[in-house]
Design a protein around this motif. Structure first.
Motif, PDB file in Angstrom:
ATOM      1  N   SER A  32      -0.941 -35.981   2.123  1.00  0.00           N
ATOM      2  CA  SER A  32      -1.491 -34.787   2.685  1.00  0.00           C
ATOM      3  C   SER A  32      -0.930 -33.300   2.332  1.00  0.00           C
ATOM      4  N   HIS A  33       0.354 -33.611   1.585  1.00  0.00           N
ATOM      5  CA  HIS A  33       1.151 -32.258   1.335  1.00  0.00           C
ATOM      6  C   HIS A  33       1.706 -31.709   2.637  1.00  0.00           C
ATOM      7  N   ASN A  34       1.469 -32.406   3.630  1.00  0.00           N
ATOM      8  CA  ASN A  34       2.067 -31.720   4.943  1.00  0.00           C
ATOM      9  C   ASN A  34       3.352 -32.632   5.432  1.00  0.00           C
ATOM     10  N   ASN A  35       4.409 -32.182   4.845  1.00  0.00           N
ATOM     11  CA  ASN A  35       5.483 -33.021   4.959  1.00  0.00           C
ATOM     12  C   ASN A  35       6.800 -32.394   6.196  1.00  0.00           C
ATOM     13  N   TRP A  36       6.959 -33.232   6.901  1.00  0.00           N
ATOM     14  CA  TRP A  36       8.172 -33.092   7.975  1.00  0.00           C
ATOM     15  C   TRP A  36       9.269 -33.958   7.316  1.00  0.00           C
ATOM     16  N   GLY A  37      10.034 -33.440   6.799  1.00  0.00           N
ATOM     17  CA  GLY A  37      11.552 -34.443   6.323  1.00  0.00           C
ATOM     18  C   GLY A  37      12.576 -33.936   7.038  1.00  0.00           C
ATOM     19  N   TRP A  38      13.478 -35.151   7.020  1.00  0.00           N
ATOM     20  CA  TRP A  38      14.764 -34.812   7.838  1.00  0.00           C
ATOM     21  C   TRP A  38      15.706 -36.065   7.093  1.00  0.00           C
ATOM     22  N   SER A  39      16.755 -36.045   6.899  1.00  0.00           N
ATOM     23  CA  SER A  39      17.917 -36.795   6.169  1.00  0.00           C
ATOM     24  C   SER A  39      18.610 -37.483   7.452  1.00  0.00           C
ATOM     25  N   PHE A  40      18.867 -38.918   7.249  1.00  0.00           N
ATOM     26  CA  PHE A  40      19.460 -39.657   8.199  1.00  0.00           C
ATOM     27  C   PHE A  40      20.600 -40.497   7.603  1.00  0.00           C
ATOM     28  N   GLY A  41      21.589 -40.991   8.118  1.00  0.00           N
ATOM     29  CA  GLY A  41      22.601 -41.927   7.705  1.00  0.00           C
ATOM     30  C   GLY A  41      22.655 -43.166   8.532  1.00  0.00           C
ATOM     31  N   THR A  42      23.542 -43.997   8.184  1.00  0.00           N
ATOM     32  CA  THR A  42      23.628 -45.418   9.048  1.00  0.00           C
ATOM     33  C   THR A  42      24.872 -45.329   9.802  1.00  0.00           C
ATOM     34  N   SER A  43      25.590 -44.374   9.641  1.00  0.00           N
ATOM     35  CA  SER A  43      26.942 -44.205  10.651  1.00  0.00           C
ATOM     36  C   SER A  43      26.777 -43.022  11.698  1.00  0.00           C
ATOM     37  N   PRO A  44      26.953 -43.104  12.898  1.00  0.00           N
ATOM     38  CA  PRO A  44      26.734 -42.320  14.087  1.00  0.00           C
ATOM     39  C   PRO A  44      27.443 -40.943  13.797  1.00  0.00           C
ATOM     40  N   ASP A  45      28.481 -40.508  12.609  1.00  0.00           N
ATOM     41  CA  ASP A  45      28.997 -39.356  12.553  1.00  0.00           C
ATOM     42  C   ASP A  45      28.389 -38.501  11.494  1.00  0.00           C
ATOM     43  N   VAL A  46      27.169 -38.913  11.082  1.00  0.00           N
ATOM     44  CA  VAL A  46      26.591 -38.295   9.881  1.00  0.00           C
ATOM     45  C   VAL A  46      25.996 -36.878  10.264  1.00  0.00           C
ATOM     46  N   SER A  47      25.995 -35.827   9.502  1.00  0.00           N
ATOM     47  CA  SER A  47      25.012 -34.745   9.637  1.00  0.00           C
ATOM     48  C   SER A  47      24.101 -34.583   8.808  1.00  0.00           C
ATOM     49  N   VAL A  48      23.103 -33.744   8.917  1.00  0.00           N
ATOM     50  CA  VAL A  48      21.927 -33.595   8.133  1.00  0.00           C
ATOM     51  C   VAL A  48      22.255 -33.376   6.831  1.00  0.00           C
ATOM     52  N   PHE A  49      23.453 -32.662   6.527  1.00  0.00           N
ATOM     53  CA  PHE A  49      23.998 -32.148   5.397  1.00  0.00           C
ATOM     54  C   PHE A  49      24.686 -33.019   4.237  1.00  0.00           C
ATOM     55  N   ASP A  50      25.141 -34.202   5.021  1.00  0.00           N
ATOM     56  CA  ASP A  50      25.922 -35.208   4.327  1.00  0.00           C
ATOM     57  C   ASP A  50      25.097 -35.554   3.121  1.00  0.00           C
ATOM     58  N   LYS A  51      26.037 -35.913   2.062  1.00  0.00           N
ATOM     59  CA  LYS A  51      25.381 -36.326   0.689  1.00  0.00           C
ATOM     60  C   LYS A  51      24.896 -37.739   0.768  1.00  0.00           C
ATOM     61  N   LYS A  52      25.594 -38.678   1.926  1.00  0.00           N
ATOM     62  CA  LYS A  52      25.118 -39.929   1.679  1.00  0.00           C
ATOM     63  C   LYS A  52      24.115 -40.187   2.578  1.00  0.00           C
TER      64      LYS A  52
END
Lengths: 429, 409
Positions: B98-118
């Motif tokens: 639909s082109h209507n995207n809500w994106g967010w980045s996640f990691g598998t360990s509790p200490d990640v932030s959204v800017f982490d490369k992993k």
């Protein structure tokens, strides 16, 4: 002499109709394909504001503390930096650009509510970009300062809501606020929509409000381009760690441009030393540089252009081969002409006239095919479909390219033909 | 078949020989790349998407007051479910393609932030109760959301849902926890975490990249209560028999217009939305097909024209060969072999050119490496084309009577 060569060429073309038709068709499809894509390229990569674009610049810096080593600044900036730079009034004119979606109703009209994109900007936007008004005008700097509830609407929206009448002074409800219409634009379709950072060919927004008012009436509905940290109140971005505001400036001479570059760099350096930025990278791109940086011409269009020219090259090889066959088949005739005193240059010229005539015929076919191709492009569901048409320069270019191509294709065969040894040919007769 | 005389004759006609070889080479190179690009687009257009695309229609509703969403959404849904032919209905934040995207980045360990490369970027879909059924999501493992999951979820001040349960696609499960079951696993971002309660078959994101990218399927689903949705459940999805979609969609739009006089509705059938998403690609693919066909035709005519010329030029030679005992098939074979050699030289050159063009396009455009088999396939196609094109003139040559040898040219 030219008339005589033309006559000879016509006779020669008539002698072998199938071969002639094949050659003309080959040139026509090559020209048709390449001129169709070239016209699309020509339109899409054109200057949206001819005459003004050289003085318009887009300012960029990098407020994103999570990207300290970025080589390029952000596409848009945070509110704080945008207001600082705009408020400094260091340019001849300056405009802020913010977008949001809002519900629009005209209380006196029966048209059901519309969900439209609203551009929130500042007073200079209209004179700076040469926006044409049908009725009324833009708002003043006072309106900006006083958060005036005023709105400028597009010609399209005026037709839809008010049947094209002069709607200046009437009321338009945006969200839950009533705004006074102060201006109605003439049809205005800059392509691409250069002032936005998304780099495409959509139409300008139908409603435009002063930034100060827009932020209030549509509070909670502003979308960020990107954020480097969690915004505390989504939709209300004035203090958010987010990039969402664009800044355009008009700088009338080179000295002002370098002064503004300096100002922008100093600002970023100062913010970095204050600890608000982690990167001092800035850019001040002219309008055309900015479009180039955005890569606004779609990849598919550029690919098609390459493809079309490879295709034209194939048609060119084809034409060279066929012309060669055609000219050398007439070696006997050429031998007689040479024996009767025609110089090599005369034979060469005669062959080129024939090639040029083929090019002209191919050009007519190519023009028709280009029209058909552009018709197909206009029927595609793209933002730019309505912009595509053959203008005079491209029309002339069609024939110029067709004739140039075929004359070029004729050079080698003509050279071979004029080197025919007359004695050998006469012996064979 | 002796090829030496053919080579000797070709070396006497160097320019036309070189021209035809170049033409075939260029055609081969463009053909390889164009067919490859067509293939890329066709596979994108056909990307599977594990929802009931053919029974789905959608009505978007915007401009209503978010504060009354808690009562509006259940009321609207009740009305929509009352439309004859509607099998399921629900509210959702966005739809695949639909082109209507809500994106967010996640990691598998509790200490990640959204800017982490992993971290891995997902597209977030917020489901109101019933939307899973209306979409026809297919469960592979675990369970769908239950009534408590829906009731407990809302939006606070963050752009992430305040819940701790999620459904992920098979592709996300493979990417985040390769070789393990994703059930019960948790993914994290600053201050939020979500535990996988179910794994569903791959659903496309609102925006996708080229075909073959696993990331096209990084879609994560979250429950969302109507009252806590803060205006983010703006699309009503309806499932019905494919034949009923049009009527259901129009009835639904009308219902929502009546119930929400302040709202703005916009409806579509899902398969049309999908077609719309790929419209550009489809038209580009057709354009490429057209170019290929015309290009092959032009090349074939070029071969016909040139061979005809050669046949005409060699009538006497052919007559002599016939007079001294060559059969018709010998003459036919001569021209066929000649063409085979020309095409051969052309495609060898063309294949390397094709490879070069592909490398150039890879560097400057979003194009992947062309699989090797495109090269021999295009080569064979051009060989066949050459043989077909030469057949006409060669047959004419074979029909030259031996008596021609006795006449002067």
């Amino acid at each position: 002499m030219f008339g005589y060569y033309l006559d000879l060429a016509l006779r020669s073309l008539k002698r072998n109709k199938v071969l002639t038709v094949l050659m003309v068709l080959a040139i026509a499809v090559g020209i048709g394909a390449s001129m169709t894509t070239l016209t699309v390229m020509h339109i899409l990569s054109g200057d949206p504001l001819p005459g003004r674009s050289a003085h318009l610049f887009y300012a960029q810096l990098n407020p994103d503390i999570a990207r300290p080593h970025a080589k390029e600044p952000a596409y848009v900036m945070d509110y704080h930096s945008a207001m600082d730079l705009w408020g400094a009034h260091r340019a001849d004119r300056q405009a802020l650009i913010v977008n949001s979606a809002i519900k629009v109703v005209a209380p006196e009209s029966a048209v059901p509510p519309l969900q439209l994109d609203m551009l929130s900007t500042t007073t200079d936007f209209f004179p700076m970009f040469g926006v044409p008004f049908h009725y009324g005008s833009g708002w003043s700097a006072d309106d900006d300062a006083q958060h005036a509830r005023v709105v400028v609407i597009s010609d399209d929206l005026n037709n839809k809501l008010f049947g094209g009448a002069n709607s200046v002074g009437r009321t338009l409800r945006l969200g839950r606020s009533d705004l006074h219409i102060v201006g109605v634009l003439k049809p205005w379709r800059p392509a691409p929509l250069f002032y936005e950072a998304w780099g495409n060919y959509t139409r300008p927004q139908d409603v435009m409000t002063p930034l100060t008012s827009g932020l209030e009436i549509n509070d909670g509905h502003f979308m960020q381009f990107t954020c480097w940290d969690m915004p505390s109140t989504p939709g209300h971005l004035q203090n958010a760690p987010c990039e969402w505001v664009g800044l355009w400036v008009q700088l009338d001479d080179a000295a002002k441009v370098s002064a503004y570059k300096q100002f922008l760099g100093d600002y970023a350096a100062q913010q970095k030393s204050l600890g608000r930025f982690t990167s001092g990278v800035t850019r001040l791109r002219s309008l055309m540089q900015w479009l180039d940086y955005l890569g606004v011409v779609p990849d598919d269009v550029r690919l098609q252009n390459w493809l079309a020219f490879a295709f034209l090259a194939i048609c060119l090889f084809n034409t060279i081969g066929l012309l060669l066959a055609k000219f050398l088949r007439r070696s006997g005739e050429i031998g007689v002409r040479r024996a009767l005193g025609a110089s090599r240059a005369a034979i060469f010229a005669q062959c080129l006239v024939e090639a040029g005539l083929l090019g002209l015929l191919g050009g007519i076919g190519g023009w028709l095919l280009t029209m058909a191709g552009l018709w197909l492009v206009r029927r595609q569901p793209t933002d730019y479909a309505d912009l595509i048409r053959l203008d005079l320069p491209m029309f002339l270019a069609t024939f110029a390219v067709a004739i140039a191509t075929s004359v070029l294709a004729g050079v080698l065969p003509a050279w071979r033909a004029c080197r025919v040894a007359p004695a050998l040919q006469l012996k064979a007769l | 078949m002796e090829i030496r005389p053919i080579l000797a004759s070709l070396s006497k006609h160097r320019i036309p020989t070189v021209l035809i070889v170049l033409e075939i080479a260029l055609t081969c190179a463009v053909l390889c790349n164009a067919v490859f690009m067509i293939g890329q687009r066709v596979s994108a257009i056909r990307l599977p998407n594990a929802i009931d695309e053919h029974s789905l229609s959608m009505v978007g509703l915007s401009g209503t007051d978010e504060k009354t969403a808690g009562s509006d959404i259940p009321r609207n849904l009740a009305a929509l479910r009352g439309i004859p032919g509607v099998q399921a209905a629900g509210a959702i934040s966005t739809l695949p393609l639909s082109h209507n995207n809500w994106g967010w980045s996640f990691g598998t360990s509790p200490d990640v932030s959204v800017f982490d490369k992993k971290t891995v970027n997902f597209s977030l879909f917020f489901l109101g109760e019933g939307a899973d059924k209306a979409l026809g999501l297919r469960l592979l493992e675990g369970r769908f959301f239950n009534a408590d999951d829906y009731a407990d979820s809302s939006f606070g001040s963050a752009p992430l849902p305040e819940t701790h349960v999620t459904l992920v696609t098979h592709s996300i499960a493979e990417r985040m926890w390769p070789g393990q079951s994703a059930l019960g696993k948790t993914y994290y971002t600053t201050s939020h975490y979500y535990t996988v309660v179910g794994v569903i078959a791959d659903v496309l994101r609102p925006n996708i990249d080229g075909p073959g990218e696993a990331a096209n399927y990084y879609s994560a689903f979250f429950p969302m209560s109507a009252e806590g949705s803060k205006g983010n459940l703006r699309r009503y999805v309806l499932s019905s028999a494919p034949g009923d979609r049009d009527r259901v969609m129009r009835a639904a739009e009308q219902k929502l217009d009546e119930l929400n006089p302040n709202g703005v509705t916009k409806s579509a059938i899902y398969s049309d939305m999908r077609d719309q998403y790929f419209a550009d690609m489809r038209s580009m693919a057709w354009m490429l097909v057209l170019v290929c066909v015309v290009m092959l035709a032009v090349t074939a005519f070029g071969i016909v024209g040139l061979t005809s010329f050669w046949v005409g030029q060699r009538r006497q030679q052919i007559g002599i060969r016939r007079a001294v005992g060559a059969s018709r098939s010998h003459i036919l074979q001569y021209f066929q072999t000649e063409n085979f050699l020309l095409s051969g030289a052309g495609v060898v050159l063309g294949m390397s050119l094709a490879y070069g063009i592909n490398l150039y396009l890879m560097r400057h455009y979003e194009i992947t490496r062309m699989p090797w088999y495109y090269l021999p396939v295009s080569a064979i196609a051009l060989w066949v084309l050459g043989q077909l094109a030469v057949l006409g003139p060669a047959l004419r040559a074979a029909n030259v009577p031996p008596v021609v040898a006795t006449r002067s040219a």
